[in-house]
Design a protein around this motif. Structure first.
Motif, PDB file in Angstrom:
ATOM      1  N   ALA A 103       0.306 -26.287 -16.871  1.00 37.95           N
ATOM      2  CA  ALA A 103      -0.613 -25.574 -15.971  1.00 37.95           C
ATOM      3  C   ALA A 103       0.143 -24.973 -14.792  1.00 37.95           C
ATOM      4  CB  ALA A 103      -1.701 -26.527 -15.469  1.00 37.95           C
ATOM      5  N   GLU A 104       1.111 -25.712 -14.256  1.00 36.78           N
ATOM      6  CA  GLU A 104       1.915 -25.176 -13.158  1.00 36.78           C
ATOM      7  C   GLU A 104       2.737 -23.980 -13.640  1.00 36.78           C
ATOM      8  OE1 GLU A 104       1.934 -25.789 -10.069  1.00 36.78           O
ATOM      9  OE2 GLU A 104       1.482 -27.882  -9.627  1.00 36.78           O
ATOM     10  N   GLY A 105       3.310 -24.098 -14.835  1.00 38.26           N
ATOM     11  CA  GLY A 105       4.075 -22.987 -15.382  1.00 38.26           C
ATOM     12  C   GLY A 105       3.218 -21.762 -15.585  1.00 38.26           C
ATOM     13  N   ALA A 106       2.012 -21.967 -16.098  1.00 37.64           N
ATOM     14  CA  ALA A 106       1.102 -20.841 -16.314  1.00 37.64           C
ATOM     15  C   ALA A 106       0.736 -20.175 -14.993  1.00 37.64           C
ATOM     16  CB  ALA A 106      -0.157 -21.320 -17.041  1.00 37.64           C
ATOM     17  N   ALA A 107       0.553 -20.977 -13.949  1.00 43.06           N
ATOM     18  CA  ALA A 107       0.248 -20.411 -12.632  1.00 43.06           C
ATOM     19  C   ALA A 107       1.438 -19.624 -12.093  1.00 43.06           C
ATOM     20  CB  ALA A 107      -0.147 -21.522 -11.656  1.00 43.06           C
ATOM     21  N   LEU A 108       2.652 -20.102 -12.383  1.00 44.80           N
ATOM     22  CA  LEU A 108       3.861 -19.393 -11.963  1.00 44.80           C
ATOM     23  C   LEU A 108       4.105 -18.140 -12.791  1.00 44.80           C
ATOM     24  CD1 LEU A 108       6.234 -22.433 -11.353  1.00 44.80           C
ATOM     25  CD2 LEU A 108       5.668 -20.687  -9.644  1.00 44.80           C
ATOM     26  N   ALA A 109       3.332 -17.960 -13.864  1.00 41.65           N
ATOM     27  CA  ALA A 109       3.456 -16.777 -14.712  1.00 41.65           C
ATOM     28  C   ALA A 109       2.404 -15.723 -14.377  1.00 41.65           C
ATOM     29  CB  ALA A 109       3.351 -17.177 -16.191  1.00 41.65           C
ATOM     30  N   GLN A 110       1.639 -15.954 -13.321  1.00 45.86           N
ATOM     31  CA  GLN A 110       0.648 -14.966 -12.889  1.00 45.86           C
ATOM     32  C   GLN A 110       1.272 -14.014 -11.873  1.00 45.86           C
ATOM     33  OE1 GLN A 110      -2.476 -14.918 -14.338  1.00 45.86           O
ATOM     34  NE2 GLN A 110      -1.574 -16.546 -15.589  1.00 45.86           N
ATOM     35  N   ARG A 111       0.634 -12.881 -11.677  1.00 48.97           N
ATOM     36  CA  ARG A 111       1.074 -11.962 -10.623  1.00 48.97           C
ATOM     37  C   ARG A 111       0.840 -12.596  -9.258  1.00 48.97           C
ATOM     38  NH1 ARG A 111      -1.797  -6.364 -12.666  1.00 48.97           N
ATOM     39  NH2 ARG A 111      -0.319  -5.817 -14.340  1.00 48.97           N
ATOM     40  N   ALA A 112       1.770 -12.374  -8.366  1.00 49.11           N
ATOM     41  CA  ALA A 112       1.657 -12.931  -7.019  1.00 49.11           C
ATOM     42  C   ALA A 112       0.974 -11.942  -6.088  1.00 49.11           C
ATOM     43  CB  ALA A 112       3.036 -13.261  -6.477  1.00 49.11           C
ATOM     44  N   PRO A 113       0.194 -12.439  -5.133  1.00 47.04           N
ATOM     45  CA  PRO A 113      -0.371 -11.556  -4.106  1.00 47.04           C
ATOM     46  C   PRO A 113       0.685 -11.187  -3.075  1.00 47.04           C
ATOM     47  CG  PRO A 113      -0.899 -13.819  -3.597  1.00 47.04           C
ATOM     48  CD  PRO A 113      -0.162 -13.851  -4.914  1.00 47.04           C
ATOM     49  N   VAL A 114       0.338 -10.294  -2.180  1.00 38.67           N
ATOM     50  CA  VAL A 114       1.192  -9.986  -1.032  1.00 38.67           C
ATOM     51  C   VAL A 114       0.676 -10.799   0.147  1.00 38.67           C
ATOM     52  CG1 VAL A 114       1.962  -8.206   0.582  1.00 38.67           C
ATOM     53  CG2 VAL A 114       1.704  -7.662  -1.850  1.00 38.67           C
ATOM     54  N   ASP A 115       1.487 -11.719   0.628  1.00 41.01           N
ATOM     55  CA  ASP A 115       1.111 -12.543   1.780  1.00 41.01           C
ATOM     56  C   ASP A 115       1.827 -12.054   3.030  1.00 41.01           C
ATOM     57  OD1 ASP A 115      -0.501 -14.067   0.187  1.00 41.01           O
ATOM     58  OD2 ASP A 115       0.802 -15.830   0.163  1.00 41.01           O
ATOM     59  N   LEU A 116       1.103 -12.027   4.122  1.00 36.86           N
ATOM     60  CA  LEU A 116       1.647 -11.607   5.405  1.00 36.86           C
ATOM     61  C   LEU A 116       1.499 -12.741   6.407  1.00 36.86           C
ATOM     62  CD1 LEU A 116      -0.074  -8.089   5.643  1.00 36.86           C
ATOM     63  CD2 LEU A 116       2.197  -8.603   4.731  1.00 36.86           C
ATOM     64  N   ARG A 117       2.502 -12.899   7.247  1.00 32.85           N
ATOM     65  CA  ARG A 117       2.393 -13.829   8.382  1.00 32.85           C
ATOM     66  C   ARG A 117       2.150 -13.014   9.638  1.00 32.85           C
ATOM     67  NH1 ARG A 117       5.638 -14.872  12.305  1.00 32.85           N
ATOM     68  NH2 ARG A 117       7.449 -13.992  11.220  1.00 32.85           N
ATOM     69  N   GLY A 134      -1.841 -16.593   8.135  1.00 33.69           N
ATOM     70  CA  GLY A 134      -1.626 -15.747   6.973  1.00 33.69           C
ATOM     71  C   GLY A 134      -2.758 -14.797   6.651  1.00 33.69           C
ATOM     72  N   LEU A 135      -2.374 -13.657   6.070  1.00 33.20           N
ATOM     73  CA  LEU A 135      -3.297 -12.701   5.479  1.00 33.20           C
ATOM     74  C   LEU A 135      -2.820 -12.432   4.061  1.00 33.20           C
ATOM     75  CD1 LEU A 135      -3.713 -10.136   8.405  1.00 33.20           C
ATOM     76  CD2 LEU A 135      -5.450 -11.759   7.596  1.00 33.20           C
ATOM     77  N   ARG A 136      -3.755 -12.275   3.143  1.00 36.20           N
ATOM     78  CA  ARG A 136      -3.399 -12.077   1.727  1.00 36.20           C
ATOM     79  C   ARG A 136      -4.021 -10.788   1.216  1.00 36.20           C
ATOM     80  NH1 ARG A 136      -3.333 -16.995  -2.325  1.00 36.20           N
ATOM     81  NH2 ARG A 136      -1.341 -17.149  -1.196  1.00 36.20           N
ATOM     82  N   ILE A 137      -3.175  -9.996   0.529  1.00 31.85           N
ATOM     83  CA  ILE A 137      -3.617  -8.761  -0.099  1.00 31.85           C
ATOM     84  C   ILE A 137      -3.423  -8.908  -1.597  1.00 31.85           C
ATOM     85  CG2 ILE A 137      -3.262  -6.268  -0.260  1.00 31.85           C
ATOM     86  CD1 ILE A 137      -2.047  -6.414   2.570  1.00 31.85           C
ATOM     87  N   LYS A 138      -4.482  -8.729  -2.354  1.00 33.69           N
ATOM     88  CA  LYS A 138      -4.393  -8.869  -3.803  1.00 33.69           C
ATOM     89  C   LYS A 138      -3.604  -7.700  -4.391  1.00 33.69           C
ATOM     90  CE  LYS A 138      -8.790 -11.359  -4.294  1.00 33.69           C
ATOM     91  NZ  LYS A 138     -10.145 -11.328  -4.888  1.00 33.69           N
ATOM     92  N   PRO A 139      -2.823  -7.958  -5.445  1.00 32.99           N
ATOM     93  CA  PRO A 139      -2.086  -6.855  -6.069  1.00 32.99           C
ATOM     94  C   PRO A 139      -3.040  -5.884  -6.748  1.00 32.99           C
ATOM     95  CG  PRO A 139      -1.895  -8.858  -7.388  1.00 32.99           C
ATOM     96  CD  PRO A 139      -2.591  -9.242  -6.112  1.00 32.99           C
ATOM     97  N   GLY A 140      -2.618  -4.650  -6.880  1.00 33.54           N
ATOM     98  CA  GLY A 140      -3.430  -3.655  -7.554  1.00 33.54           C
ATOM     99  C   GLY A 140      -3.460  -3.877  -9.050  1.00 33.54           C
ATOM    100  N   ALA A 141      -4.178  -3.017  -9.754  1.00 36.42           N
ATOM    101  CA  ALA A 141      -4.309  -3.158 -11.200  1.00 36.42           C
ATOM    102  C   ALA A 141      -2.962  -3.076 -11.904  1.00 36.42           C
ATOM    103  CB  ALA A 141      -5.244  -2.077 -11.740  1.00 36.42           C
ATOM    104  N   ASP A 142      -2.020  -2.361 -11.294  1.00 36.71           N
ATOM    105  CA  ASP A 142      -0.689  -2.243 -11.885  1.00 36.71           C
ATOM    106  C   ASP A 142       0.266  -3.317 -11.389  1.00 36.71           C
ATOM    107  OD1 ASP A 142      -0.331  -1.438  -9.285  1.00 36.71           O
ATOM    108  OD2 ASP A 142       0.593   0.491  -9.754  1.00 36.71           O
ATOM    109  N   GLY A 143      -0.243  -4.259 -10.600  1.00 29.08           N
ATOM    110  CA  GLY A 143       0.580  -5.345 -10.093  1.00 29.08           C
ATOM    111  C   GLY A 143       1.321  -5.028  -8.816  1.00 29.08           C
ATOM    112  N   ARG A 144       1.178  -3.817  -8.324  1.00 29.00           N
ATOM    113  CA  ARG A 144       1.928  -3.421  -7.131  1.00 29.00           C
ATOM    114  C   ARG A 144       1.136  -3.728  -5.860  1.00 29.00           C
ATOM    115  NH1 ARG A 144       3.680   2.606  -7.263  1.00 29.00           N
ATOM    116  NH2 ARG A 144       5.295   1.878  -5.828  1.00 29.00           N
ATOM    117  N   GLY A 145       1.873  -4.011  -4.801  1.00 33.38           N
ATOM    118  CA  GLY A 145       1.268  -4.194  -3.499  1.00 33.38           C
ATOM    119  C   GLY A 145       1.340  -2.908  -2.703  1.00 33.38           C
ATOM    120  N   PRO A 146       0.798  -2.903  -1.496  1.00 29.95           N
ATOM    121  CA  PRO A 146       0.821  -1.705  -0.657  1.00 29.95           C
ATOM    122  C   PRO A 146       2.213  -1.413  -0.112  1.00 29.95           C
ATOM    123  CG  PRO A 146      -0.064  -3.554   0.575  1.00 29.95           C
ATOM    124  CD  PRO A 146       0.124  -4.033  -0.844  1.00 29.95           C
TER     125      PRO A 146
END
Length: 431
Positions: free
Chosen positions: A144-158, A187-199
């Motif tokens: 389960a941890e591996g599967a979570a590490l295989a997901q796209r990451a959000p963009v986190d801001l401090r 922290g603030l979190r921005i979800k990745p876009g449909a293509d996985g890219r952040g802003p």
């Protein structure tokens, strides 16, 4: 380029990555230079396909019954993107620059194959050779941890509290729809876009003016639990580009002194511009100078020595998915030696009653709790702070629930905390 041509290009890049065994980003850059007809948007789409394929390499290959780049890409379209067979078949038309049509076997496996009986390393999308190490650290949650590490990451801001509150920064970035992080109060979190890219943050006034810095929520928490206080003398022994140095400067409200050092002066290069942008004025950069002992004057003076230790990066696989496939056992042994030496070196600078904060972005037991155990055995004048005491000192008592089950420190991960994988342990020198 058409979407189908993007698939052909991604297959080509995956082939090159396998042949060259180099970081995916480097291979993508080289491919772009050699194929100048591909515009920036095309390259972004290709990169997104490549990284999705690397995140899901094991499960994609298992589903398709084949480990070729083509099979992995096809499997990733199902496992990472959830595309229907009809959608995939329309792209694999064989026309123009599109990949060859799907075979009957590919169609059958895409539609009917299941992961229900797959081994843990396939379900978790990590190399089979490291499975026993992950199971030792993570127990029955390894897959389960591996599967979570295989997901796209959000963009986190401090949010840089030297310049703004979280509410103020959130309003400045409202057009990007950031949400407050659940655990870090900064922290603030921005979800990745449909293509996985952040802003494109480098073009955002809030970033340019130093109101926010990119930093994963787990890294923010690691800095916060150091409980740096205004007026303290702090040494960041492995400062690198300065992410945690900046966080500590904000925590201390520019009071006291922070010394940023790294054994490789090249890694310190970005820190100067970042310090200026952040308005951090209590940081001295101590770059190496030949054989000179540039930290000699800090011996026995520091309230806090932070070791952001070099490690395998096994907690950052969702951001660097190719790294898990390039990792070798020999690299782990090298990192363990470096970590042990850094812990030993840190004792030189900690004053009586002071503390060492040991941080990794790894989920492996040998890089984390085992290192602390060995250090404490060799240095009985230090004690490890409990998870409860660590969290309470940082005024974040709810973090105590992330106490390691292996006896030392706190563990954060995408499965348990929604962050990258981080370990942090604080040790205090006896009074």
């Amino acid at each position: 380029m058409t979407p189908a041509a993007h698939l052909s290009a991604a297959i080509e890049v995956l082939q090159l990555i396998g042949e060259r065994r180099r970081p995916a980003q480097d291979v993508l850059k080289e491919w772009g230079v050699a194929h100048r007809f591909a515009g920036s948007k095309d390259r972004a789409q290709i990169a997104s396909l490549v990284f999705d394929s690397l995140r899901k390499r094991a499960s994609a290959a298992f589903v398709m019954g084949d480990e070729s780049p083509r099979a992995i890409l096809i499997g990733a379209l199902r496992e990472a993107r959830g595309l229907s067979l009809a959608s995939v078949a329309s792209l694999f038309s064989g026309e123009g620059h599109a990949p060859a049509p799907l075979s009957e076997e590919e169609r059958a496996r895409y539609e009917g194959a299941t992961l229900s009986n797959a081994p843990a390393h396939v379900q978790g999308d990590y190399p089979e050779w490291i499975a026993s190490r992950l199971e030792a650290a993570l127990g029955d949650q390894a897959a389960a941890e591996g599967a979570a590490l295989a997901q796209r990451a959000p963009v986190d801001l401090r949010v840089n509290i030297l310049k703004a509150t979280r509410d103020e920064a959130q309003k400045k970035l409202a057009h990007l729809h950031p949400e407050p992080t659940l655990l870090s109060p900064l922290g603030l979190r921005i979800k990745p876009g449909a293509d996985g890219r952040g802003p494109a943050l480098s073009a955002e006034p809030a970033f340019v003016k130093g109101l926010v810095e990119t930093q994963d929520e787990g890294s923010q928490l690691a800095a916060l639990v150091c409980a740096a206080a205004p007026g303290e003398q702090i040494l960041d022994l492995c400062a690198g580009g300065g992410g945690k140095t900046l966080a500590l400067a904000a925590q201390t409200h520019n009071r006291g002194q922070i010394y940023a050092h790294d054994s490789d002066g090249r890694r310190l290069a970005p820190i100067f511009a970042r310090l200026e942008r952040a308005g951090a004025r209590n940081v001295q950069v101590r770059a190496p100078r030949g054989g000179a002992d540039v930290l000699a004057d800090l011996e026995g003076r520091c309230d806090l020595v932070l070791i952001d230790a070099p490690c395998t990066g096994a907690g950052t696989w969702r951001r660097h998915p190719d790294a898990k496939w390039r990792l070798a056992a020999g690299a782990i042994a090298l990192r363990l030696e470096e970590q042990s030496e850094l812990l030993k070196e840190a004792t030189r600078y900690v004053k009586t009653g002071g503390r060492i904060a040991y941080v990794t972005c790894s989920v492996l037991l040998e890089e984390n709790e085992n290192q602390i155990d060995a250090f404490l055995t060799a240095h009985p004048n230090f004690k490890a702070l409990s998870a409860e005491e660590t969290a309470t000192r940082a005024n974040l008592p709810e973090l105590a629930r992330f106490a390691s089950r292996h006896g030392f420190g706190l563990r954060f991960s995408p499965f348990t905390a929604g962050t990258d994988g981080f370990f942090v342990s604080l040790m205090q020198r006896a009074v």
